[in-house]
Scaffold this active site. Structure first.
Site, PDB file in Angstrom:
ATOM      1  N   TYR A   1      -2.921  -2.405 -10.456  1.00 30.77           N
ATOM      2  CA  TYR A   1      -2.896  -2.176  -9.003  1.00 30.77           C
ATOM      3  C   TYR A   1      -2.089  -3.274  -8.294  1.00 30.77           C
ATOM      4  CZ  TYR A   1      -4.533  -2.014  -4.199  1.00 30.77           C
ATOM      5  OH  TYR A   1      -4.577  -2.000  -2.820  1.00 30.77           O
TER       6      TYR A   1
ATOM      7  N   VAL B   1       0.982  -3.810   3.802  1.00 31.23           N
ATOM      8  CA  VAL B   1       0.634  -5.053   4.473  1.00 31.23           C
ATOM      9  C   VAL B   1       1.803  -6.060   4.493  1.00 31.23           C
ATOM     10  CG1 VAL B   1      -0.377  -6.306   2.506  1.00 31.23           C
ATOM     11  CG2 VAL B   1      -1.441  -6.475   4.765  1.00 31.23           C
TER      12      VAL B   1
ATOM     13  N   SER C   1       0.802  -1.235   0.000  1.00 31.38           N
ATOM     14  CA  SER C   1       0.000   0.000   0.000  1.00 31.38           C
ATOM     15  C   SER C   1       0.830   1.279   0.000  1.00 31.38           C
ATOM     16  CB  SER C   1      -0.930   0.024   1.214  1.00 31.38           C
ATOM     17  OG  SER C   1      -2.079  -0.696   0.920  1.00 31.38           O
TER      18      SER C   1
ATOM     19  N   TYR D   1      -4.318   3.682   7.745  1.00 32.71           N
ATOM     20  CA  TYR D   1      -5.661   3.090   7.729  1.00 32.71           C
ATOM     21  C   TYR D   1      -6.469   3.599   8.913  1.00 32.71           C
ATOM     22  CZ  TYR D   1      -2.685  -0.129   5.089  1.00 32.71           C
ATOM     23  OH  TYR D   1      -1.777  -0.664   4.252  1.00 32.71           O
TER      24      TYR D   1
ATOM     25  N   LYS E   1       0.551   3.350  -2.983  1.00 26.74           N
ATOM     26  CA  LYS E   1      -0.602   4.238  -3.214  1.00 26.74           C
ATOM     27  C   LYS E   1      -0.193   5.710  -3.152  1.00 26.74           C
ATOM     28  CE  LYS E   1      -3.802   0.853  -1.210  1.00 26.74           C
ATOM     29  NZ  LYS E   1      -4.497   0.447   0.011  1.00 26.74           N
TER      30      LYS E   1
END
Ligand SMILES: NC(=O)CC[C@H](N)C(=O)O
Length: 332
Positions: free
Chosen positions: A205, A275, A77, A257, A80
């Site tokens: 992705y 993760v 992530s 998060y 991102k």
């Protein structure tokens, strides 16, 4: 005077800082036992739960590393942040923010529930999966290779080499991507994704999540953001300042998060986790009269694959929190 800062007469030497960081990594190692490896991407379970390492890179050229620093890992992530930056550079900030909001969700990164419950007009932010998948769909290009090219180019411009994809991690996620697929279908249904873009977007992705880097790379990426997108050595602008600042503000509010509020309150610096156990944290330059390390700003990379319930490295958070406190890194 905080522990780990300098006495009036001590020089802030690299060796001196190194000793502290070594001690802190040793101290927080035990917390790796409290976390779990993620099971929904099967290959990530092959990581060693006991690993914990840190790399700190100052804009002044000083780098300090400690613990398990030689284990390559996938960016997950953390990608991102950089796809968001690339999409803003390609399309313009307002085009991107017309399609993805800048609000924290308070829900898990892969939550579907909040999309429906809150009757959203657009995905909440670029760092939850729904927003990230939307941002990936905005990258220009007809194939995943074309879409990923500017992302890899940006990473190469920063790191000085082009990181590779870990194909095994990509395939592992591609085969088990039920929830991300569900999010993708929901985005198609609500009009955020064109149906003919779904497969291409998901493939891109998962590939961006499989980019493999080192801990030092992670600190390097953070250091460039700490410096508002400029390479401190050459003065080259790698990321426009406005985009770097926007990305950092989103890291502070949404980067960890549904633990982002706590991280902002107790640590006080922008960060983004993945993760696979990586966290990049950013200490922007700060003007303080005290003699503290890295006043000119630094990037901090942490790797510790054992995760807490929110999907963040359990020992990694504790380690960053400790360092931020000892060195007074909070931006507040
Ligand atoms: N939190 C994460 O790092 C999630 C990334 C992962 N590839 C996913 O999409 O589920």
């Amino acid at each position: 005077m905080v522990q780990g800062a300098m006495n009036q007469n001590t020089k802030l030497t690299k060796d001196w800082l190194q000793n502290y960081v070594d001690d802190w990594v040793k101290f927080y190692w035990k917390h790796t036992k409290e976390g779990e490896l993620p099971s929904y991407i099967p290959i990530l379970q092959q990581a060693n739960k006991n690993h914990l390492g840190i790399s700190i890179m100052g804009t002044n050229g000083v780098t300090i590393e400690s613990g398990d620093v030689d284990i390559p890992f996938t960016i997950q992530s953390i990608s991102k942040v950089f796809t968001f930056i690339v999409a803003c550079m390609q399309r313009g900030v307002s085009y991107v923010l017309d399609r993805v909001d800048v609000e924290p969700t308070g829900e898990a990164f892969n939550s579907i529930m909040h999309l429906e419950m809150k009757q959203i007009k657009k995905p909440f932010n670029p760092f939850v999966n729904a927003g990230a998948i939307t941002v990936t769909s905005l990258l220009t290009g007809k194939t995943s290779a074309e879409k990923l090219e500017p992302l890899l180019q940006l990473l190469e411009n920063i790191l000085g080499y082009r990181p590779a994809l870990n194909i095994d991690v990509f395939q592992s996620e591609m085969q088990t991507s039920i929830r991300n697929r569900a999010i993708g279908y929901y985005l198609v249904e609500t009009g955020y994704l064109e149906s003919d873009q779904l497969e291409l977007t998901l493939e891109t992705y998962f590939k961006q999540c499989s980019i493999e880097i080192s801990l030092k790379d992670l600190a390097h990426l953070g250091m460039i953001l700490a410096n508002d997108g400029k390479d401190p050595k050459t003065g080259t602008e790698l990321i426009p300042k406005q985009v770097a600042r926007l990305a950092k503000s989103l890291m502070l509010t949404c980067g960890m998060y549904d633990a982002s509020g706590k991280f902002a309150a107790y640590v006080g610096i922008p960060a983004k986790s993945g993760v696979s156990g990586g966290i990049v944290a950013i200490a922007p330059p700060r003007a303080r009269e005290e003699n503290l390390p890295f006043l000119e700003g630094c990037g901090i990379g942490v790797y510790g694959p054992a995760l807490d319930k929110q999907g963040n490295s359990i020992a990694g958070i504790k380690l960053i929190r400790h360092i931020a406190k000892q060195w007074d890194l909070s931006i507040f």
